[in-house]
Scaffold this motif. Structure first.
Motif, PDB file in Angstrom:
ATOM      1  N   LEU A  70     -29.111  32.379 -30.783  1.00  0.00           N
ATOM      2  CA  LEU A  70     -30.244  31.523 -30.737  1.00  0.00           C
ATOM      3  C   LEU A  70     -30.030  30.615 -29.837  1.00  0.00           C
ATOM      4  O   LEU A  70     -31.146  29.759 -29.151  1.00  0.00           O
ATOM      5  CB  LEU A  70     -30.285  30.917 -32.182  1.00  0.00           C
ATOM      6  CG  LEU A  70     -30.761  31.870 -33.259  1.00  0.00           C
ATOM      7  CD1 LEU A  70     -30.926  31.446 -34.540  1.00  0.00           C
ATOM      8  CD2 LEU A  70     -32.140  32.540 -32.933  1.00  0.00           C
ATOM      9  N   LEU A  71     -29.028  29.795 -29.730  1.00  0.00           N
ATOM     10  CA  LEU A  71     -28.598  28.680 -28.705  1.00  0.00           C
ATOM     11  C   LEU A  71     -28.770  29.285 -27.334  1.00  0.00           C
ATOM     12  O   LEU A  71     -29.204  28.373 -26.594  1.00  0.00           O
ATOM     13  CB  LEU A  71     -26.762  28.334 -29.165  1.00  0.00           C
ATOM     14  CG  LEU A  71     -26.827  27.491 -30.413  1.00  0.00           C
ATOM     15  CD1 LEU A  71     -25.350  27.444 -30.687  1.00  0.00           C
ATOM     16  CD2 LEU A  71     -27.494  26.115 -30.307  1.00  0.00           C
ATOM     17  N   SER A  72     -28.153  30.163 -26.962  1.00  0.00           N
ATOM     18  CA  SER A  72     -28.652  30.630 -25.542  1.00  0.00           C
ATOM     19  C   SER A  72     -30.009  31.124 -25.233  1.00  0.00           C
ATOM     20  O   SER A  72     -30.445  30.543 -24.036  1.00  0.00           O
ATOM     21  CB  SER A  72     -27.641  32.086 -25.293  1.00  0.00           C
ATOM     22  OG  SER A  72     -26.239  31.838 -25.384  1.00  0.00           O
ATOM     23  N   LEU A  73     -30.853  31.608 -26.031  1.00  0.00           N
ATOM     24  CA  LEU A  73     -32.216  31.748 -25.733  1.00  0.00           C
ATOM     25  C   LEU A  73     -32.798  30.362 -25.574  1.00  0.00           C
ATOM     26  O   LEU A  73     -33.745  29.885 -24.916  1.00  0.00           O
ATOM     27  CB  LEU A  73     -32.724  32.440 -26.830  1.00  0.00           C
ATOM     28  CG  LEU A  73     -32.195  34.060 -26.638  1.00  0.00           C
ATOM     29  CD1 LEU A  73     -33.257  34.872 -27.859  1.00  0.00           C
ATOM     30  CD2 LEU A  73     -32.635  34.667 -25.540  1.00  0.00           C
ATOM     31  N   ALA A  74     -32.317  29.495 -26.434  1.00  0.00           N
ATOM     32  CA  ALA A  74     -33.079  28.086 -26.458  1.00  0.00           C
ATOM     33  C   ALA A  74     -32.657  27.280 -25.045  1.00  0.00           C
ATOM     34  O   ALA A  74     -33.479  26.614 -24.770  1.00  0.00           O
ATOM     35  CB  ALA A  74     -32.486  27.072 -27.821  1.00  0.00           C
ATOM     36  N   CYS A  75     -31.329  27.619 -24.595  1.00  0.00           N
ATOM     37  CA  CYS A  75     -31.086  26.743 -23.667  1.00  0.00           C
ATOM     38  C   CYS A  75     -31.649  27.670 -22.292  1.00  0.00           C
ATOM     39  O   CYS A  75     -32.068  26.782 -21.371  1.00  0.00           O
ATOM     40  CB  CYS A  75     -29.431  26.945 -23.446  1.00  0.00           C
ATOM     41  SG  CYS A  75     -28.494  25.916 -24.444  1.00  0.00           S
ATOM     42  N   CYS A  76     -32.059  28.763 -22.084  1.00  0.00           N
ATOM     43  CA  CYS A  76     -32.670  29.456 -21.057  1.00  0.00           C
ATOM     44  C   CYS A  76     -33.986  28.754 -21.178  1.00  0.00           C
ATOM     45  O   CYS A  76     -34.650  28.244 -20.143  1.00  0.00           O
ATOM     46  CB  CYS A  76     -32.808  30.649 -21.437  1.00  0.00           C
ATOM     47  SG  CYS A  76     -33.609  31.599 -20.221  1.00  0.00           S
ATOM     48  N   ALA A  77     -34.896  28.788 -22.313  1.00  0.00           N
ATOM     49  CA  ALA A  77     -36.053  28.316 -22.322  1.00  0.00           C
ATOM     50  C   ALA A  77     -36.115  26.914 -22.074  1.00  0.00           C
ATOM     51  O   ALA A  77     -37.092  26.283 -21.138  1.00  0.00           O
ATOM     52  CB  ALA A  77     -36.709  28.517 -23.731  1.00  0.00           C
ATOM     53  N   ALA A  78     -35.354  26.261 -22.200  1.00  0.00           N
ATOM     54  CA  ALA A  78     -35.211  24.556 -22.224  1.00  0.00           C
ATOM     55  C   ALA A  78     -35.165  24.387 -20.671  1.00  0.00           C
ATOM     56  O   ALA A  78     -35.578  23.407 -19.863  1.00  0.00           O
ATOM     57  CB  ALA A  78     -34.167  23.892 -23.031  1.00  0.00           C
ATOM     58  N   LEU A  79     -34.184  24.993 -19.919  1.00  0.00           N
ATOM     59  CA  LEU A  79     -33.923  25.053 -18.575  1.00  0.00           C
ATOM     60  C   LEU A  79     -35.265  25.393 -17.545  1.00  0.00           C
ATOM     61  O   LEU A  79     -35.560  24.777 -16.784  1.00  0.00           O
ATOM     62  CB  LEU A  79     -32.608  25.858 -17.997  1.00  0.00           C
ATOM     63  CG  LEU A  79     -31.504  24.948 -18.315  1.00  0.00           C
ATOM     64  CD1 LEU A  79     -30.370  26.065 -18.241  1.00  0.00           C
ATOM     65  CD2 LEU A  79     -30.876  23.985 -17.600  1.00  0.00           C
ATOM     66  N   ILE A  80     -35.976  26.281 -17.887  1.00  0.00           N
ATOM     67  CA  ILE A  80     -36.996  26.951 -17.049  1.00  0.00           C
ATOM     68  C   ILE A  80     -38.081  25.759 -17.438  1.00  0.00           C
ATOM     69  O   ILE A  80     -38.882  25.482 -16.352  1.00  0.00           O
ATOM     70  CB  ILE A  80     -37.380  28.130 -17.995  1.00  0.00           C
ATOM     71  CG1 ILE A  80     -36.481  29.328 -17.438  1.00  0.00           C
ATOM     72  CG2 ILE A  80     -38.870  28.528 -17.391  1.00  0.00           C
ATOM     73  CD1 ILE A  80     -36.866  30.618 -18.096  1.00  0.00           C
ATOM     74  N   ALA A  81     -38.557  25.301 -18.776  1.00  0.00           N
ATOM     75  CA  ALA A  81     -39.248  24.411 -18.722  1.00  0.00           C
ATOM     76  C   ALA A  81     -38.919  22.797 -18.010  1.00  0.00           C
ATOM     77  O   ALA A  81     -40.069  22.174 -17.709  1.00  0.00           O
ATOM     78  CB  ALA A  81     -39.499  24.168 -20.242  1.00  0.00           C
TER      79      ALA A  81
END
Length: 490
Positions: free
Chosen positions: A88-99
């Motif tokens: 969950l944390l990794s997917l959240a970090c990926c989405a936050a960086l892209i945004a």
């Protein structure tokens, strides 16, 4: 038990050292060629890209891997919950960086950062599969397998980066090479310790380790920003070119520390955790680590300080000359930083991550103040500010750590003073003896003479000042090479 632990630690240290040596010879051979193909600005852009991306990597793991090692918990229920949390944390970090990539590019005034940050964020869906295998291998002291994963990934990264830098010079060669290394490393870890269970999103089983995990996360966060604050300041105030020069200077100055500490921490944290119920053994092992580290650190770093500008010119050419003097200045402070780093895995193994965290807060404040003050005078000012702040912070941190381990200051100084005095004598000989004598000689001749004279002077001085420490270090080297008694290392 003692002998078994010593055998396993020395076997792991032997493998980790051998693989790290091979990896670095290969990696630096490629890096020198790549740096001649690229520019300081290319490296500066990659450093700016990494500031937030690498911290997202710290968030995505949340200290759970180290907490699993420290607690020695390995039930499937706990591991499944840890796997779910990391996912969950990794997917959240990926989405936050892209945004947020556009905001990052705007903040630093570098429009090219937006696609670079978004591309680099792709590593997080992949890194999900690495935390649990690495933690389990560390618990079992299987450093050979961890080291081989690092070696194979480094080989892949070097080959891809060199090829791309040759065909398409620019920062993307470095970014793509890093992503390839991540994929390969995690694939190899899963060969040795595959994940055979699905993630669980019930996090109650993690409760026993969450306090330790949060403190480790906090400590790593502080370590990270303490290490990256200079890049943040220089990138914002001075731009990508100066950041590239400073990053290269810091890379050269930090190289002997980072690579040695990767080996030492990889082995020492699990090893100290295995004996954390015996404070006398921990203290004795810490003292031995101090002696050997001091004998390594002082001559390497102070010798590097004496020859850094000439070495930078020989290896990288004229376009990197601006990094020479900063590298020399930063190298002067590195022994203090390395000796302080020895205490961190000890405190973590003793379950005192709270103390380690407080020390990092203080270090961050002191070093941050030095960087902010020094940045008013450009690249040279930042280098001096960093080099002054590091020893100040290190002295304070060491005094607190010694109190936790019940080690008197005079005992600590006894472990390190011989190497420090011998290295100081070596540096004086190079600066005021060899350098003036060969000032008009070709650069390569001058550097070779300085290195040869420095090695001889240090060896003689150390033999006079700390013969026991010299012999102990030679014994450790023999054990690492498999020619001595591993039980002596316990």
């Amino acid at each position: 038990m003692v002998t078994n632990l010593a055998d396993r630690v020395m076997h792991g240290l032997r493998w980790a050292t051998f693989v790290r040596l091979v990896t670095q010879i290969m990696a630096w051979s490629v890096t020198i060629v790549v740096m001649r193909l690229l520019t300081p600005e290319d490296y500066g852009l990659v450093s700016l890209t990494g500031i937030f991306v690498m911290y997202a990597g710290v968030i995505s793991e949340l200290g759970l891997g180290a907490a699993l090692v420290q607690s020695r918990l390995n039930s499937e229920t706990v591991l499944r919950s840890a796997f779910g949390a990391v996912l969950l944390l990794s997917l959240a970090c990926c989405a936050a960086l892209i945004a947020s990539a556009g905001w990052i590019a705007e903040f630093f005034g570098e429009p090219t950062l937006r696609p670079m940050v978004q591309f680099t964020a792709l590593q997080f869906p992949i890194s999900i599969l690495g935390t649990i295998p690495h933690a389990l291998l560390s618990q079992r002291l299987q450093f050979r397998e961890i080291s081989l994963a690092g070696l194979i990934s480094a080989m892949a990264q070097s080959g891809v980066t060199l090829l791309l830098a040759w065909l398409y010079p620019g920062p993307w060669a470095l970014l793509i090479g890093t992503l390839v290394a991540t994929i390969v490393r995690i694939a190899v870890l899963n060969v040795y310790s595959p994940i055979t269970f699905p993630p669980s999103f019930k996090f109650e089983p993690l409760r026993p380790i969450m306090r330790v995990a949060v403190f480790i996360f906090g400590e790593r966060s502080l370590w990270y920003w303490y290490g990256q604050f200079d890049s943040f300041i220089i990138g914002k105030r001075l731009g990508a070119h100066d950041l590239g020069a400073f990053s290269t200077a810091k890379l050269l100055a930090s190289l002997p520390l980072d690579k040695a500490m990767e080996v030492i921490n990889q082995v020492s944290f699990p090893a100290f955790s295995a004996i954390n119920d015996d404070i006398e053994r921990v203290r004795a092992s810490y003292g031995k680590a101090l002696r050997i580290t001091a004998i390594y650190a002082f001559p390497i770093f102070w010798g590097l300080a004496a020859v850094a500008p000439d070495v930078m010119y020989l290896l990288l050419g004229e376009k990197w000359l601006s990094a020479g003097l900063p590298a020399a200045i930063l190298s002067l402070a590195m022994p203090a930083r390395m000796l302080t780093s020895i205490g961190s895995p000890v405190l973590l193994a003793l379950g005192r991550s709270d103390v380690s965290m407080r020390l990092l807060v203080q270090t961050f404040i002191i070093v941050g103040a030095g960087l902010l003050i020094g940045s008013r005078w450009g690249l040279l000012g930042v280098s001096i500010g960093w080099a002054v702040a590091i020893p100040v912070a290190s002295i304070w941190a060491t005094l607190i750590a010694l109190r936790i381990m019940n080690m008197p200051l005079r005992e600590y100084l006894k472990h390190v003073r011989g190497a420090a005095i011998a290295a100081a004598a070596m540096m004086l000989l190079i600066e005021f003896g060899i350098e003036p004598l060969l000032a008009s000689a070709p650069t390569v001749v001058r550097v070779a003479a300085q290195v040869a004279a420095g090695v001889a002077a240090y060896w003689v001085a150390l033999s006079i000042l700390d013969r026991d420490g010299r012999d102990e270090t030679l014994g450790m080297v023999k054990r690492v090479l498999g020619r001595g008694d591993p039980a002596a290392a316990s």
